[in-house]
Design a protein around this motif. Sequence first.
Motif, mmCIF file in Angstrom:
data_model
loop_
_atom_site.group_PDB
_atom_site.id
_atom_site.type_symbol
_atom_site.label_atom_id
_atom_site.label_comp_id
_atom_site.label_asym_id
_atom_site.label_seq_id
_atom_site.Cartn_x
_atom_site.Cartn_y
_atom_site.Cartn_z
ATOM 1 N N ARG A 1 -6.191 16.787 -27.866
ATOM 2 C CA ARG A 1 -6.319 17.491 -29.072
ATOM 3 C C ARG A 1 -5.291 16.455 -29.813
ATOM 4 O O ARG A 1 -5.635 16.368 -31.104
ATOM 5 N N PHE B 1 -7.814 17.557 -21.709
ATOM 6 C CA PHE B 1 -7.974 18.925 -22.248
ATOM 7 C C PHE B 1 -6.868 19.154 -23.287
ATOM 8 O O PHE B 1 -6.910 19.465 -24.443
ATOM 9 N N TYR B 2 -5.545 18.851 -22.829
ATOM 10 C CA TYR B 2 -4.452 19.016 -23.533
ATOM 11 C C TYR B 2 -4.262 17.726 -24.651
ATOM 12 O O TYR B 2 -3.873 17.978 -25.794
ATOM 13 N N ASP C 1 -11.014 19.639 -27.241
ATOM 14 C CA ASP C 1 -10.852 18.692 -26.001
ATOM 15 C C ASP C 1 -12.007 17.846 -25.744
ATOM 16 O O ASP C 1 -12.957 17.896 -26.237
#
Lengths: 218, 404
Positions: A161, A157-158, A169
């Motif tokens: 990017r 998710f983080y 994500d």
Amino acid sequence: MAEPFVFFECTPVERMTGRHAKDVVDFLEILKQISSASIFHHMHQYFLKTHVAPPEYPNDFTCWIADCLEEKILAERLANLNPFEFANIEDVRVELIRIITNYLKENRPPRTVREGKEFFFNEGITIVIPTGLVATNLAEFKAALDEVDPSCIYYHFYEARLRLGRKVDDFSCFFSDCFEGECTELAERIRRLDPYMYTAETLKNKLVSLVVSAMEGK
Amino acid sequence: MGLDDYKGISEAGELRAIEYMADKLRGRSFLHVNSTATGGGVAELMQRIIPLIRELGIDAKWKVIKGNKQFFEVTKRIHNSLQGQVGPLTDKMWDTYEKVNKKNGDKMDLDADCVFIHDPQPAMLIEQKKRGIWVWRCHIDISTPDKVMWYLLKDQVKKYDAAIFSVASFAQSLPMPQYMIPPSIDPFSDKNIDLSEAEIDEVFERFKIPRDKPILLQVSRFDPFKDPIGVIESFKMVKKYYDCTLVLAGGTADDDPEGERILADVMEAADGVEDLHILSLPPFSDKEINALQRGATIVIQKSTREGFGLVVAEALWKNKPVIAGDVGGIPLQVIDGVTGHLVHSVEGCAVRIRQLLQDPIKARNMGIMGREHIRRNYLITGHIRKYLALWLSMENPGQDVINL
């Protein structure tokens, strides 16, 4: 049939640069020169770590400026910088420098921290490890989310990017393309989440609830 | 003891990561060298960590250098100087340091894929490196070293491929990569394993400490940096409001004349203070320390200078709130207001003790949070995970993201 989603977890290695700042001017000077890996580390490690009580602000720079320097106004301005709005870490650096420089122009000479409370610039190395978990449908996806470590959420998710150089994500990308378009609504709901307001653990819970809602057709 | 025993204690993801990385390193050799087989935090850690790594299929070995009294006097001087005390070495002392290291290196098989040399005592073994990754693992606080000593030792240290420190502020200006890996506790060691109430009672009875009132405890060597006299002063302030007991438990080594002197000062400061127990514990008192920590209401670590301060992790693991000095590695463990309180003065220590004695529910909740904080961050499994990750990252230089 679409490719299954493959879940990875990660293990961080913390490398120290040996550089440290004792006041805002020092900090700004180092910020201009330090590696982008260091800026990435300090802007993101909050989301990789698990917290029994999350720090007041979601990045290391802001916490230090608020807690050790007690420059509350500057801390609030830096906290308002959302790194996920930027496509690359160099743009984050430019924005950090702009905010701090403007603050210094407006305010009295900054105080110095007491010994031992300097800001120490580190860098992160991420070891990516396959979990062996894959999902070909929503039920498997939910089961895998229940099983994985928060570092999995961080990775997909983080870190995704920046890794992919896009502002989205892995999860929402997967749901956009899979299951013959049946999960585009779920993809959109995940994409609308404000990543800056979660930790990996709280985000994991949120993702589980979104997937369950999709399974129930809500 | 194997990794499976940690299921239900450590995170599943942590154990999964260890097994995967260990599989990549299966059959490889991993040598650790330090200067003592018993006593001290490093030996304690090696005793636990090496068998676990071996059980994972990695050929882990632990070797100990041998030296005479003269050598250990020199290395103690180096150790103290690196921690800030002024004490230059004479040429003869450097000569002893070099010769004993060389003699050990000549006899020791140092052939391994990855070699960790712990602390300054065996640091000169780097001269005999033939192959593999060599890492200097520094456990002590060298944030403000004697400049001359560090300047001279640095010539050796910079020959390593990397250095590891326990706390970010211990990092130095060095040409090779430096990494941060904190130490850890093992929930199954004698110092941390669960004890029954009867076992705890037995220890308190043996030391003649009644358990009829709240117990404040500080476990530390009798060392001015641990401020035992400051703890007594705080206790006297607390005593005006709360009926409680203070236990200062520590030890002195035969070769540490300063420890004897500080203990005498502590005894003098304790003279006439009611409900104060000073215990000078012999080496190998792990079970006793475990019981004292478990029987305490609040644990204090009022250090004015500290390395990592693993004794704090031990207390937090036992669900005890900790009131401690804001130095070294303590703030990594004591999250102020969450797992205990950070204090900066005798008065601050007294006020925080009074607050927690007045609010036992808050104290209990802090203890619960403390155990969880240690479980997530400072257990032996996390330590092994970090060691293996570091080894793999050093075999993939120049990469910030390593896909295994």
